[in-house]
Enzyme design. Structure first.
Site, PDB file in Angstrom:
ATOM      1  N   SER A 140      52.014 -14.447  69.355  1.00  0.00           N
ATOM      2  CA  SER A 140      50.588 -14.390  69.670  1.00  0.00           C
ATOM      3  C   SER A 140      50.318 -15.184  70.940  1.00  0.00           C
ATOM      4  O   SER A 140      51.089 -16.078  71.305  1.00  0.00           O
ATOM      5  CB  SER A 140      49.779 -14.992  68.513  1.00  0.00           C
ATOM      6  OG  SER A 140      48.425 -15.170  68.861  1.00  0.00           O
ATOM      7  N   TYR A 153      47.461 -22.855  63.100  1.00  0.00           N
ATOM      8  CA  TYR A 153      47.873 -21.469  63.387  1.00  0.00           C
ATOM      9  C   TYR A 153      48.621 -21.417  64.717  1.00  0.00           C
ATOM     10  O   TYR A 153      49.693 -20.796  64.815  1.00  0.00           O
ATOM     11  CB  TYR A 153      46.666 -20.534  63.433  1.00  0.00           C
ATOM     12  CG  TYR A 153      47.038 -19.137  63.862  1.00  0.00           C
ATOM     13  CD1 TYR A 153      47.834 -18.331  63.055  1.00  0.00           C
ATOM     14  CD2 TYR A 153      46.637 -18.639  65.103  1.00  0.00           C
ATOM     15  CE1 TYR A 153      48.220 -17.058  63.463  1.00  0.00           C
ATOM     16  CE2 TYR A 153      47.007 -17.375  65.515  1.00  0.00           C
ATOM     17  CZ  TYR A 153      47.796 -16.583  64.696  1.00  0.00           C
ATOM     18  OH  TYR A 153      48.181 -15.329  65.115  1.00  0.00           O
TER      19      TYR A 153
END
Length: 252
Positions: A140, A153
């Site tokens: 990501s 995260y």
């Protein structure tokens, strides 16, 4: 003889779209996820529309015992896995470091890091035996930029990037390719999960932006896996045109 691809998190979004792309390329598919009804539906679609074989494995990647039992149940004729797509992953909440629940941290760590590592370890055994294979880890932009409310995260996706680089070095002698694909905004169930099912909050993430789609990422994976044997695409960062990085977005 058809090649074999194993895709985690195949029940929706990037995982489902990638599975269909690989089926169109003629890969037999091993699809995994927690929602068995979706796996069964996808299996029927793949076999009926693309004339390939599909094996579905229903388990929670956070649970090592479930994961090991699932991998050990793979029949011998399915064990020559050519491609592993480590797609299963999630974000849970946007609370800051002083206001977050431990169970949300643990969920992200167990899914995005521990689950990826444990499953990869088992599949790598098959690839090493065959002295070939290709592992694609879905990372990501959060693995490159850290943003407010996303510390853990982001840490898990930074870990995915480090794991990918380590894999690439460790598996070089076994002729195993390793690729990282890091998307920016992709409109899937990701934000809906992150916000605990709050559809309005999920929709607001993409307000004023044309985000990437799961199909965009699947087609990127198609490009990666169709390169010649002597070519490995190490890393891809792919963003919507309206997004520069995790901080800057042009919301028209």
């Amino acid at each position: 003889m058809n090649k074999i691809a194993l895709i985690t998190g195949a029940t929706s979004g990037i995982g489902e779209a990638t599975t269909i792309v690989l089926a169109k390329l003629g890969y037999n598919t091993i699809i995994t996820g927690r929602r068995e009804e979706r796996l069964i539906k996808l299996k029927a679609t793949l076999e009926n529309e693309y004339s390939i074989k599909t094996l579905h494995l229903c388990f929670d990647i956070r649970n090592q015992e479930e994961t090991l039992n699932a991998i050990n149940s793979i029949p011998a004729e399915w064990q020559n896995i050519d491609i592993l797509i480590n797609n299963a992953g999630l974000a849970s909440g946007t609370e800051k470091m002083d206001d977050v629940r431990w169970d949300k941290w643990q969920q992200m760590i167990d899914t995005n890091i521990t689950g990826l590592l444990f499953l990869s370890k088992e599949i790598i055994k098959f690839m090493v035996k065959n002295q070939s294979g290709h592992i694609i880890n879905i990372s990501s932009i959060a693995g490159i930029n850290v943003y407010e409310g996303g510390s853990v995260y982001c840490a898990t996706k930074h870990a995915v990037n480090a794991i990918t680089q380590g894999m690439r070095i460790d598996l070089l002698k076994h002729n195993i390719k390793v690729t990282s694909i890091a998307p920016g905004m992709v409109e899937t169930e990701f934000s809906l999960v992150r916000f605990g099912g709050d559809q309005q909050k999920a929709d607001d993430v993409y307000k004023g932006v044309t985000p990437l789609s799961a199909q965009d990422i699947a087609e990127t994976i198609e490009f990666v896996v169709t390169r010649p044997a002597h070519v490995n695409i190490n890393d891809i960062l792919i963003m919507p045109t309206q997004q520069a990085n995790a901080y800057y977005t042009n919301r028209g």
